[in-house]
Design a protein around this motif. Sequence first.
Motif: not given
Length: 200
Positions: A177, A180-181, A184-185, A187-188
Amino acid sequence: MENWLEKQEKGSVVYIAFGSEAELSQDELTEIALGLELSELPFFWVLRKRGPNELPDGFLERVKGRGVVWTSWAPQPRILSHDSVGGFLTHAGWGSIVDGIQFGRGLIVLPFLSDQGINARILEEKKLGYSIPRDEQDGSFDRESVAESLRLVMVEEDGEIYRNKVKEMSGLFGDRDRQDRYVDNLLGFLQSRKRIRERN
């Protein structure tokens, strides 16, 4: 492979793999093999030879039952995840380091090329791994240093710091998890930078 691992005590086995790039000389192969024998620890060695080098005479007979020499591809994460595995003798390639830490296995490192030496130094500084000592003049190592290093990280009281540190870090490396965060961060962040550039 798994049948043999099932018969070993929890955390007792040293897994040995040096990646697909490292080519061991005859002297290196001999000293590693005899060091494994001297350590008296159970081991699973993935040995993918690319050349005429041979194991020492009588080695396989002397370690029969205590050690396995596997000469084809092996599923490293699956082996490292097995409860019987307690340590990992590795070349300190980044992928292997991540695998070892993810499963909380004590790292004994023996770098051979490129970034592996730097990786080994970082692991030592953080007490996440122990480097097998090499001769300062010619970079060689011997069976005694292999056996002593394995025993230090696997069973001796002085090596407890390495076992504890790597288990502490396994929570970070094995946390899907959290990983993955992070992705995601990232990519954002990259997408927001792209939008800003497109506006300018």
